[in-house]
Every structure is written in C-alpha cells, then in structure tokens.
Design a protein around this motif. Structure first.
Motif, mmCIF file in Angstrom:
data_model
loop_
_atom_site.group_PDB
_atom_site.id
_atom_site.type_symbol
_atom_site.label_atom_id
_atom_site.label_comp_id
_atom_site.label_asym_id
_atom_site.label_seq_id
_atom_site.Cartn_x
_atom_site.Cartn_y
_atom_site.Cartn_z
ATOM 1 N N PHE A 373 11.520 40.422 -15.485
ATOM 2 C CA PHE A 373 12.860 40.988 -15.359
ATOM 3 C C PHE A 373 13.419 40.711 -13.972
ATOM 4 N N THR A 374 14.635 40.161 -13.933
ATOM 5 C CA THR A 374 15.337 39.968 -12.668
ATOM 6 C C THR A 374 16.744 40.517 -12.817
ATOM 7 N N LEU A 375 17.287 41.050 -11.730
ATOM 8 C CA LEU A 375 18.639 41.586 -11.726
ATOM 9 C C LEU A 375 19.307 41.165 -10.434
ATOM 10 N N LEU A 376 19.978 39.996 -10.488
ATOM 11 C CA LEU A 376 20.699 39.459 -9.341
ATOM 12 C C LEU A 376 19.804 39.356 -8.117
ATOM 13 N N GLY A 377 18.519 39.107 -8.332
ATOM 14 C CA GLY A 377 17.602 38.974 -7.212
ATOM 15 C C GLY A 377 17.262 40.279 -6.524
ATOM 16 N N LEU A 378 17.621 41.426 -7.131
ATOM 17 C CA LEU A 378 17.416 42.718 -6.472
ATOM 18 C C LEU A 378 16.034 43.294 -6.734
ATOM 19 N N VAL A 379 15.338 42.795 -7.740
ATOM 20 C CA VAL A 379 13.997 43.280 -8.036
ATOM 21 C C VAL A 379 13.015 42.126 -7.937
ATOM 22 N N GLY A 380 11.766 42.454 -7.646
ATOM 23 C CA GLY A 380 10.762 41.429 -7.417
ATOM 24 C C GLY A 380 9.959 41.094 -8.650
ATOM 25 N N PRO A 381 8.882 40.315 -8.460
ATOM 26 C CA PRO A 381 8.091 39.818 -9.596
ATOM 27 C C PRO A 381 7.240 40.883 -10.261
ATOM 28 N N ASN A 382 7.225 42.104 -9.724
ATOM 29 C CA ASN A 382 6.440 43.166 -10.353
ATOM 30 C C ASN A 382 7.119 43.752 -11.583
ATOM 31 N N TRP A 383 8.372 43.395 -11.845
ATOM 32 C CA TRP A 383 9.157 44.047 -12.884
ATOM 33 C C TRP A 383 9.196 43.211 -14.161
ATOM 34 N N THR A 384 9.121 43.902 -15.298
ATOM 35 C CA THR A 384 9.315 43.261 -16.590
ATOM 36 C C THR A 384 10.272 44.111 -17.426
ATOM 37 N N SER A 385 10.864 43.491 -18.438
ATOM 38 C CA SER A 385 11.685 44.229 -19.404
ATOM 39 C C SER A 385 11.074 44.046 -20.791
ATOM 40 N N LYS A 386 11.291 45.052 -21.657
ATOM 41 C CA LYS A 386 10.755 44.943 -23.009
ATOM 42 C C LYS A 386 11.780 45.447 -24.010
ATOM 43 N N THR A 387 11.711 44.898 -25.203
ATOM 44 C CA THR A 387 12.531 45.334 -26.327
ATOM 45 C C THR A 387 11.584 45.556 -27.494
ATOM 46 N N GLU A 388 11.645 46.747 -28.123
ATOM 47 C CA GLU A 388 10.682 47.025 -29.176
ATOM 48 C C GLU A 388 11.270 47.906 -30.273
ATOM 49 N N TYR A 389 10.641 47.796 -31.438
ATOM 50 C CA TYR A 389 10.941 48.635 -32.601
ATOM 51 C C TYR A 389 9.724 49.491 -32.902
ATOM 52 N N LEU A 390 9.965 50.786 -33.181
ATOM 53 C CA LEU A 390 8.893 51.690 -33.575
ATOM 54 C C LEU A 390 9.285 52.443 -34.845
#
Length: 433
Positions: A373-390
């Motif tokens: 996950f990146t947001l205009l370079g404001l977050v580093g490589p430790n971040w991820t995003s997820k999309t899921e169905y439960l």
C-alpha cells in the motif's frame, strides 16, 4: 607502428542493461466470474384496508457469467490512473420462497434469473495491482409470485433497469492473466403488482460478491518479476466496509405463525491483529478482528402490521486462520474460523414491547487479496492494503416473547465486504515498478 597498435588494449564492448517494461493495463480483456448474490427487496403488501404487511424478500444463491472490457492507463497526480469500460452478463439462481404471513395464508416467491451491467471503471495502479471503483447501468429479470390459499398470482418475468456501483481489486497472476475480487450493489428500481384489489410494491436491491479471472489482449503485461514478499511476522491494522444480513425468522405458534427475513444492512468498521508464517510462496497465519456495526432493520412488520421489529447487530468479531499464496508481493488467501456477535431485537405488538439482547457465536469463511500500500509516498514499505469477503453464520437465537405465548426464532447470517490497511512489524518486500 603496426605492432604497437596491435599491442594496445582492446576496449570491452558496452552492454546496455535490459530495459524493464512497466506493467501497463491498457488494452482489451475478456474473462469469467462466479460468486453469490443476496437481495434486499422490501415488499409492502396492502392486503385489505388497515391490513398491510411489510417484509423483505431476499433472493439468495449462486451466479456466474462473463465480462469484456477495455482499460486505458495514463499518469496522474496520484500515480498511474486506469480508466475503462466493462460489460458483463450473469446467469443467476437467486430465489426466496420461504416468506409467508397471516398464518401461512399468504406466501411469496421471488426469483432473479439473470442480470447484466455496463459500467465505467476508474482506479489507481501499482504495477500489476489495480484498486478500482466502478458504476453504471444495470438490468435484470425479476419474477414475483403471491399465493393466497390455493390461488397463485404470478407477475410474470419482468426486466427491470437501474444502476450499479461497487469496488474491487485486480492483480496479475502471470502472463496475461489477472484475478479479481469485487462487490457490486444493484438498484433495479421499484415495481408494483396488482391483483384482486391488492397491491404489492417491491424495491429490488441486490448485493453481489464475486471473484473473476481475466485474460488481457494487448497492452504490456511484462514487468520485473517481483520478489516474493516476506509476510512472516506480526501485523496490526484497521478496516471499513458494508454488511448485509439474511436472518430467517419465525414468529408465533402453529397456525398462527409467520416466516420472514430480518434484512439488516449497514456499515462496519474496526481493527485486526495477526501473525503470518511463510514457507516459500505459501503463507499461513492467524487473525483476530473486532467490528462495530450500524446494521439495522426497523421496517419489518408482520401479522398485518400488528407486530413490528427493530433488529440490530451492534458489534461482532472473528478469530480465523488464513492460508494464502504470494504471487510476487500480492497475497491471495482464504480464511475461516470462529465468529461471535451481539444480536439485539426489539418487538412491538399488542402484547407490549420487549427488547432482547444476546451474544451469539458460530463460524465464518471467506477470501481476499492483500497487496503493498502506498499513498502519495506518505507511507513506507511496512504497509499493505487488503480487500476481502466474509460470510458469517452466528447460529439461531430464540426468545419467548409475551410470557412464552409468542416465541421468536432467528437464524443470523451475514455477508461482509471490507477493505483494510495493515502495518507489518517485519515489513514485506515491496517491489519497485
């Protein structure tokens, strides 16, 4: 002179490094998909003067079909922007024939055989991963039957039109193939059926959860192979999404009983914590989450409108295992485990008013995609995003309203589609595109 010239060192030839091509989403694609659909069709039946029944018909079942589309990728302030058009056609087996009122004297059946959409898509690409929103035109075939005694009044098949909106994430699987997970909300408008001086007004709304496989024609699917992400370690995050319930309910005794759906609907949000282990591309782990929820149904009124319900699910949580496969820095996973939640119901009737609150437990299963996950370079490589169905099944809850003379039973089931971000304390490998 010739000897001296021959003795001079020969300059080694200069070899250019191979040019790595950036993943480009531009081009046509075709694909297939499969999933489940859940209707939330509020039905207001004016049976006789002063006798109006309000309930939700909730056609539920499997669906599958194909899609075709075109993407165009360009640059923007937010990064590579992908815009496109997509059309799809779905065969469906969504039906609900359980609802009956007035002691079974009046029963309903509704079915959705097919639907189709023509939508725009817009999203931000990060190499071979595309997060997108989509919306546009929708059409579907809806059939409703009302049975009173031994007589059935069939509305016939009717094609309704309306609109759709949704979101999803699509990621490269290798070569020209991509996989996606997607949610669509369909509003097919309202319809009114008249018979024997009675009217049935139905709002047709559908929630679609599906996965798909696309083959890209044209464009450039070549990119530097991403290293397999190092998913091992603890992570912590938050999420937000929507949820719809299909709580099949029964109220009353014997010939004085009714069967109906409590159709809770609303937003969910909360946090999750987990730990992953990894063996080559395979990732397995544990995750726990806790969610606040705005889900509510305060429209249902049965027994000719004499008994009204206000049902809520204020919170729920899960403890799940996860098993996935990492394609580069994209993790495709399945998940399942234990679920629990607070079920609240207020019943108002000629007997009075009573509120019931219980913590129910059961199981959950689902699937998702997690990517850097990146947001205009404001977050580093430790971040991820997820999309899921439960899917959540919290079992059945029962109550003896009015001193045991008016028992109620409800089976609580939930469909959840959510997006979240995670912070990994042992950061995943993030490929550069």
């Amino acid at each position: 002179m010739s000897a001296q010239a021959a003795d001079l060192a020969t300059k080694a030839p200069y070899y250019k490094a191979p040019i790595v091509q950036v993943y480009d989403w531009t081009g046509f694609y075709v694909g297939v998909n499969a999933g489940v659909g859940l209707g939330r069709d509020r039905a207001i039946h004016d049976i006789a003067p002063g006798l109006t029944n309000t309930s939700y018909l909730q056609p539920f079942g499997a669906l599958g079909g194909g899609q075709i589309g075109y993407n165009y990728q360009t640059n923007s302030l937010f990064g590579p922007l992908v815009i496109g058009l997509e059309g799809d056609f779905q065969g469906a087996d969504l039906s609900d024939n359980r609802t009956s009122v007035l002691g079974g004297a009046v029963s309903y059946s509704q079915k959705l055989d097919w639907f189709a959409t023509a939508r725009g898509r817009i999203g931000i690409a990060r190499g071979p991963v595309l997060n997108y929103f989509t919306g546009g035109f929708a059409a579907g075939d809806v059939r409703t039957t009302v049975t009173e005694g031994f007589t059935a009044f069939d509305s016939g098949k009717r094609t309704l039109t309306g609109w759709t909106i949704g979101s999803g994430v699509e990621a490269a699987l290798g070569g020209n193939w991509t996989g996606k997970i997607e949610y669509l909300y369909l509003d097919l408008g309202n319809k009114t059926d008249s018979f024997l001086g009675q009217t049935l007004q139905t709002n047709v709304r559908e929630n679609i959860f599906r996965v798909g496989l696309n083959y890209r024609i044209g464009g450039n699917g070549l990119y530097a192979p991403a290293p397999v992400a190092n998913w091992t370690g603890f992570y912590l995050g938050g999420n937000f999404g929507s949820a719809s319930a299909r709580n099949r309910s029964t109220a009353g005794v014997g010939p004085f009983s009714e069967q109906f759906n409590l159709a809770l609907d609303g937003f969910v949000g909360g946090g999750q914590v987990g730990y992953n282990w990894q063996a080559s591309n395979w990732v397995y782990g544990l995750e726990a989450d806790f969610q606040g929820s705005t889900q509510r149904d305060n429209d249902t009124a049965v027994f000719g409108g004499l008994v009204a319900y206000d049902a809520k699910l204020p919170w729920f949580g899960t403890v799940r295992g996860r098993l996935g496969y990492s394609v580069g820095s994209t993790l495709f996973y399945g998940t399942g485990g234990y679920a629990y939640g607070n079920v609240k119901t207020t019943i108002v009737s000629p007997f009075g008013s009573e509120s019931i609150s219980k913590t129910a437990s059961g199981w959950t299963a689902g699937a998702g995609i997690e990517t850097p996950f990146t947001l205009l370079g404001l977050v580093g490589p430790n971040w991820t995003s997820k999309t899921e169905y439960l899917y959540l099944d919290l079992g059945s809850t029962s109550s003896d309203f009015a001193a045991g003379t008016f028992p109620n039973t409800t089976k609580v089931t939930e469909h959840i589609f959510r997006t979240g971000i995670n912070y990994h304390f042992n950061s995943p490998v993030v490929a550069k595109y």
